[in-house]
Motif scaffolding. Structure first.
Motif, PDB file in Angstrom:
ATOM      1  N   ASP A  39     -34.543  52.891 -34.277  1.00 28.24           N
ATOM      2  CA  ASP A  39     -35.043  52.040 -33.193  1.00 28.24           C
ATOM      3  C   ASP A  39     -33.897  51.689 -32.252  1.00 28.24           C
ATOM      4  OD1 ASP A  39     -36.361  50.184 -31.597  1.00 28.24           O
ATOM      5  OD2 ASP A  39     -36.061  48.556 -33.020  1.00 28.24           O
ATOM      6  N   PRO A  40     -33.957  52.108 -30.994  1.00 26.92           N
ATOM      7  CA  PRO A  40     -32.830  51.883 -30.093  1.00 26.92           C
ATOM      8  C   PRO A  40     -32.507  50.413 -29.851  1.00 26.92           C
ATOM      9  CG  PRO A  40     -34.727  52.779 -28.894  1.00 26.92           C
ATOM     10  CD  PRO A  40     -35.039  52.877 -30.349  1.00 26.92           C
ATOM     11  N   GLU A  41     -33.512  49.551 -29.859  1.00 22.08           N
ATOM     12  CA  GLU A  41     -33.249  48.122 -29.666  1.00 22.08           C
ATOM     13  C   GLU A  41     -32.504  47.532 -30.856  1.00 22.08           C
ATOM     14  OE1 GLU A  41     -36.756  45.976 -28.635  1.00 22.08           O
ATOM     15  OE2 GLU A  41     -37.146  47.167 -26.832  1.00 22.08           O
ATOM     16  N   ALA A  42     -32.900  47.929 -32.049  1.00 20.28           N
ATOM     17  CA  ALA A  42     -32.187  47.463 -33.244  1.00 20.28           C
ATOM     18  C   ALA A  42     -30.762  47.992 -33.261  1.00 20.28           C
ATOM     19  CB  ALA A  42     -32.930  47.906 -34.502  1.00 20.28           C
ATOM     20  N   ALA A  43     -30.577  49.213 -32.764  1.00 19.14           N
ATOM     21  CA  ALA A  43     -29.236  49.807 -32.725  1.00 19.14           C
ATOM     22  C   ALA A  43     -28.308  49.015 -31.804  1.00 19.14           C
ATOM     23  CB  ALA A  43     -29.315  51.268 -32.274  1.00 19.14           C
ATOM     24  N   VAL A  44     -28.820  48.615 -30.657  1.00 17.80           N
ATOM     25  CA  VAL A  44     -28.029  47.797 -29.729  1.00 17.80           C
ATOM     26  C   VAL A  44     -27.716  46.446 -30.358  1.00 17.80           C
ATOM     27  CG1 VAL A  44     -28.064  46.574 -27.518  1.00 17.80           C
ATOM     28  CG2 VAL A  44     -28.915  48.918 -27.656  1.00 17.80           C
ATOM     29  N   LYS A  45     -28.714  45.829 -30.958  1.00 19.35           N
ATOM     30  CA  LYS A  45     -28.532  44.509 -31.567  1.00 19.35           C
ATOM     31  C   LYS A  45     -27.487  44.554 -32.682  1.00 19.35           C
ATOM     32  CE  LYS A  45     -31.258  40.639 -33.404  1.00 19.35           C
ATOM     33  NZ  LYS A  45     -32.631  40.163 -33.704  1.00 19.35           N
ATOM     34  N   LEU A  46     -27.552  45.599 -33.508  1.00 16.72           N
ATOM     35  CA  LEU A  46     -26.592  45.728 -34.604  1.00 16.72           C
ATOM     36  C   LEU A  46     -25.182  45.946 -34.069  1.00 16.72           C
ATOM     37  CD1 LEU A  46     -25.988  45.969 -37.648  1.00 16.72           C
ATOM     38  CD2 LEU A  46     -26.386  48.447 -37.402  1.00 16.72           C
ATOM     39  N   TRP A  47     -25.050  46.769 -33.037  1.00 14.18           N
ATOM     40  CA  TRP A  47     -23.731  47.044 -32.453  1.00 14.18           C
ATOM     41  C   TRP A  47     -23.098  45.750 -31.937  1.00 14.18           C
ATOM     42  CZ3 TRP A  47     -21.579  52.076 -31.927  1.00 14.18           C
ATOM     43  CH2 TRP A  47     -20.351  52.111 -31.249  1.00 14.18           C
ATOM     44  N   GLU A  48     -23.877  44.999 -31.200  1.00 10.77           N
ATOM     45  CA  GLU A  48     -23.341  43.764 -30.619  1.00 10.77           C
ATOM     46  C   GLU A  48     -23.005  42.747 -31.709  1.00 10.77           C
ATOM     47  OE1 GLU A  48     -26.397  42.743 -27.833  1.00 10.77           O
ATOM     48  OE2 GLU A  48     -25.668  44.155 -26.305  1.00 10.77           O
ATOM     49  N   LEU A  49     -23.855  42.641 -32.714  1.00 10.68           N
ATOM     50  CA  LEU A  49     -23.597  41.730 -33.831  1.00 10.68           C
ATOM     51  C   LEU A  49     -22.333  42.147 -34.579  1.00 10.68           C
ATOM     52  CD1 LEU A  49     -24.851  39.399 -35.675  1.00 10.68           C
ATOM     53  CD2 LEU A  49     -25.666  41.293 -37.086  1.00 10.68           C
ATOM     54  N   SER A  50     -22.217  43.433 -34.855  1.00  5.76           N
ATOM     55  CA  SER A  50     -21.069  43.955 -35.614  1.00  5.76           C
ATOM     56  C   SER A  50     -19.773  43.743 -34.835  1.00  5.76           C
ATOM     57  CB  SER A  50     -21.265  45.436 -35.916  1.00  5.76           C
ATOM     58  OG  SER A  50     -22.463  45.659 -36.638  1.00  5.76           O
ATOM     59  N   ASN A 110     -20.027  49.319 -46.542  1.00  8.70           N
ATOM     60  CA  ASN A 110     -20.774  50.495 -46.101  1.00  8.70           C
ATOM     61  C   ASN A 110     -20.942  50.557 -44.584  1.00  8.70           C
ATOM     62  OD1 ASN A 110     -20.992  50.980 -48.815  1.00  8.70           O
ATOM     63  ND2 ASN A 110     -23.178  50.508 -48.953  1.00  8.70           N
ATOM     64  N   HIS A 111     -21.100  49.402 -43.957  1.00  4.86           N
ATOM     65  CA  HIS A 111     -21.280  49.394 -42.496  1.00  4.86           C
ATOM     66  C   HIS A 111     -20.103  48.811 -41.720  1.00  4.86           C
ATOM     67  CE1 HIS A 111     -22.727  48.901 -38.474  1.00  4.86           C
ATOM     68  NE2 HIS A 111     -22.667  47.580 -38.578  1.00  4.86           N
ATOM     69  N   LEU A 112     -19.800  47.545 -41.942  1.00  5.30           N
ATOM     70  CA  LEU A 112     -18.816  46.878 -41.077  1.00  5.30           C
ATOM     71  C   LEU A 112     -17.443  47.523 -41.134  1.00  5.30           C
ATOM     72  CD1 LEU A 112     -19.749  43.125 -41.616  1.00  5.30           C
ATOM     73  CD2 LEU A 112     -20.048  44.462 -39.511  1.00  5.30           C
ATOM     74  N   GLY A 113     -16.997  47.921 -42.317  1.00  6.95           N
ATOM     75  CA  GLY A 113     -15.691  48.561 -42.431  1.00  6.95           C
ATOM     76  C   GLY A 113     -15.631  49.855 -41.644  1.00  6.95           C
ATOM     77  N   HIS A 114     -16.676  50.659 -41.775  1.00  9.53           N
ATOM     78  CA  HIS A 114     -16.709  51.926 -41.023  1.00  9.53           C
ATOM     79  C   HIS A 114     -16.903  51.678 -39.531  1.00  9.53           C
ATOM     80  CE1 HIS A 114     -17.620  54.209 -44.911  1.00  9.53           C
ATOM     81  NE2 HIS A 114     -16.501  54.713 -44.423  1.00  9.53           N
ATOM     82  N   PHE A 115     -17.648  50.633 -39.190  1.00 14.52           N
ATOM     83  CA  PHE A 115     -17.820  50.288 -37.773  1.00 14.52           C
ATOM     84  C   PHE A 115     -16.468  49.942 -37.151  1.00 14.52           C
ATOM     85  CE2 PHE A 115     -18.494  47.280 -34.318  1.00 14.52           C
ATOM     86  CZ  PHE A 115     -19.471  47.910 -33.566  1.00 14.52           C
ATOM     87  N   ALA A 116     -15.698  49.107 -37.848  1.00 17.42           N
ATOM     88  CA  ALA A 116     -14.377  48.725 -37.338  1.00 17.42           C
ATOM     89  C   ALA A 116     -13.454  49.929 -37.242  1.00 17.42           C
ATOM     90  CB  ALA A 116     -13.757  47.656 -38.234  1.00 17.42           C
ATOM     91  N   LEU A 117     -13.493  50.798 -38.247  1.00 19.64           N
ATOM     92  CA  LEU A 117     -12.647  51.994 -38.235  1.00 19.64           C
ATOM     93  C   LEU A 117     -13.006  52.916 -37.079  1.00 19.64           C
ATOM     94  CD1 LEU A 117     -10.569  53.856 -39.721  1.00 19.64           C
ATOM     95  CD2 LEU A 117     -12.549  54.856 -40.911  1.00 19.64           C
ATOM     96  N   GLY A 165     -19.134  41.396 -32.718  1.00 17.73           N
ATOM     97  CA  GLY A 165     -18.794  39.978 -32.816  1.00 17.73           C
ATOM     98  C   GLY A 165     -18.210  39.626 -34.165  1.00 17.73           C
ATOM     99  N   MET A 166     -18.732  40.218 -35.226  1.00 19.23           N
ATOM    100  CA  MET A 166     -18.259  39.904 -36.570  1.00 19.23           C
ATOM    101  C   MET A 166     -16.833  40.389 -36.801  1.00 19.23           C
ATOM    102  SD  MET A 166     -21.701  40.598 -38.821  1.00 19.23           S
ATOM    103  CE  MET A 166     -20.949  40.151 -40.373  1.00 19.23           C
ATOM    104  N   ILE A 167     -16.547  41.636 -36.441  1.00 20.05           N
ATOM    105  CA  ILE A 167     -15.217  42.178 -36.748  1.00 20.05           C
ATOM    106  C   ILE A 167     -14.129  41.616 -35.853  1.00 20.05           C
ATOM    107  CG2 ILE A 167     -16.205  44.312 -37.680  1.00 20.05           C
ATOM    108  CD1 ILE A 167     -15.184  45.736 -35.124  1.00 20.05           C
ATOM    109  N   HIS A 168     -14.527  40.994 -34.729  1.00 19.58           N
ATOM    110  CA  HIS A 168     -13.534  40.414 -33.826  1.00 19.58           C
ATOM    111  C   HIS A 168     -13.512  38.892 -33.909  1.00 19.58           C
ATOM    112  CE1 HIS A 168     -12.441  44.230 -32.132  1.00 19.58           C
ATOM    113  NE2 HIS A 168     -13.681  44.488 -31.784  1.00 19.58           N
TER     114      HIS A 168
END
Length: 317
Positions: free
Chosen positions: A300-311, A133-140, A313-316
């Motif tokens: 929450d903008p801080e959570a959004a930044v944290k999730l982006w950076e985490l994601s 639901n998230h990581l696949g679409h994030f990578a795409l 790192g995960m997909i790469h």
């Protein structure tokens, strides 16, 4: 965000995708819809084709995708309906999709998803619902950033759910390695991630003219929903956040696709990003006094930044 600043439209819970796109001309525009072989995804793709867009169905099963494409072409009279393979759980599949895309991409509807599945993990050890639901679409989507930027005003549509009210992204244990697995908490976390993605993508990509918004499509009896075996205890849990089956006003797939299509096409959304919609209208933060809206933790903008950076790192990794 004040109530007066929320975006309102002439459409509502009963509006269909076809009604929303009426009068919109998408000739020359290119769109991708994930999970477009049935339900909301199929009807979103049909409405875009009806408006003249070249639509690519990004699907796991090519044969089923071809049948869907033929159906859309026949019902809309638009032959510009294509099929490309995409498996959101397979990083090599996502990489191949991105590598084979040529030219600009004006609309990306991240529609595919799974709901309340038993505990499963990807080869990387990622929890399955978060991964698809998230990581696949994030990578795409991040992989297609250049194509979206080339479109000059591209829109990304992130299909979330009122189920996001069940859980924030639990950064300390996203993959349920230390807490008991709960299929609805896992689903809710992944749907919160869909909203946070729209918040951060709109901020990061503003200079590229890319906007992203998230939505709750409403209760639709998609194949995924039909497969869920819900116990009385789970219904009680769901009722706590308004998403229990007894309270759902079921929509047709055509009605369920309306908000996605609105975010993808409406002139009212030009330059607007990082927001959350239900029933074809923007809704503000949920509180104890209302029964709809977006959880404050999901925007929450801080959570959004944290999730982006985490994601990232995960997909790469």
């Amino acid at each position: 965000m004040s109530e007066s600043s929320l975006i309102t439209t002439p459409f509502h819970s009963k509006s269909t995708a076809s009604e929303v796109v009426s009068g919109v001309n998408l000739t020359g525009r290119r769109a991708v819809v994930t999970g477009a072989t049935s339900g909301i995804g199929l009807e979103s793709a049909r409405a875009l084709a009806e408006a003249g867009a070249e639509v690519t169905l990004a699907v796991r099963d090519i044969n089923t995708g071809k049948l869907a494409a033929e159906d859309i072409a026949v019902t809309t009279g638009n032959p510009l309906v294509k099929v490309m393979p995409l498996n959101l759980i397979d990083r090599s599949s996502i990489t191949s999709f991105v590598a084979s895309w040529r030219g600009p991409l004006h609309i990306l509807i991240n529609n595919a998803g799974i709901m309340a599945t038993p505990e499963m993990r990807t080869p990387e050890g990622w929890e399955f619902q978060f991964a698809i639901n998230h990581l696949g679409h994030f990578a795409l989507t991040t992989g297609l950033q250049d194509a979206l930027a080339a479109a000059d005003g591209a829109r990304v549509v992130s299909v979330s759910s009122a189920g996001h009210l069940r859980s924030p992204v639990v950064f300390d244990d996203i993959h349920f390695l230390r807490r008991p697995y709960d299929p609805f908490l896992a689903y809710g976390q992944s749907k919160t991630a869909n909203i946070l993605f729209a918040v951060e993508a709109s901020k990061r990509w503003a200079n590229d003219g890319i906007t992203a918004n998230a939505l709750m499509p409403g209760g639709v009896r998609t194949p995924g929903v039909a497969r869920i075996q819900v116990t009385p205890e789970e219904i009680a849990k769901l009722n706590e956040t308004r998403t229990g089956y007894p309270e759902i006003i079921w929509k047709t797939p055509e009605q369920g696709a309306a908000t996605s299509v609105l975010l993808a096409t409406s002139p009212l959304l030009n330059g607007i990003g990082g927001r959350y919609f239900e029933n074809c209208n923007e809704v503000g933060p949920q509180d104890s006094g209302n029964q709809s809206g977006v959880a404050p933790y999901a925007i929450d903008p801080e959570a959004a930044v944290k999730l982006w950076e985490l994601s990232t790192g995960m997909i790469h990794s």
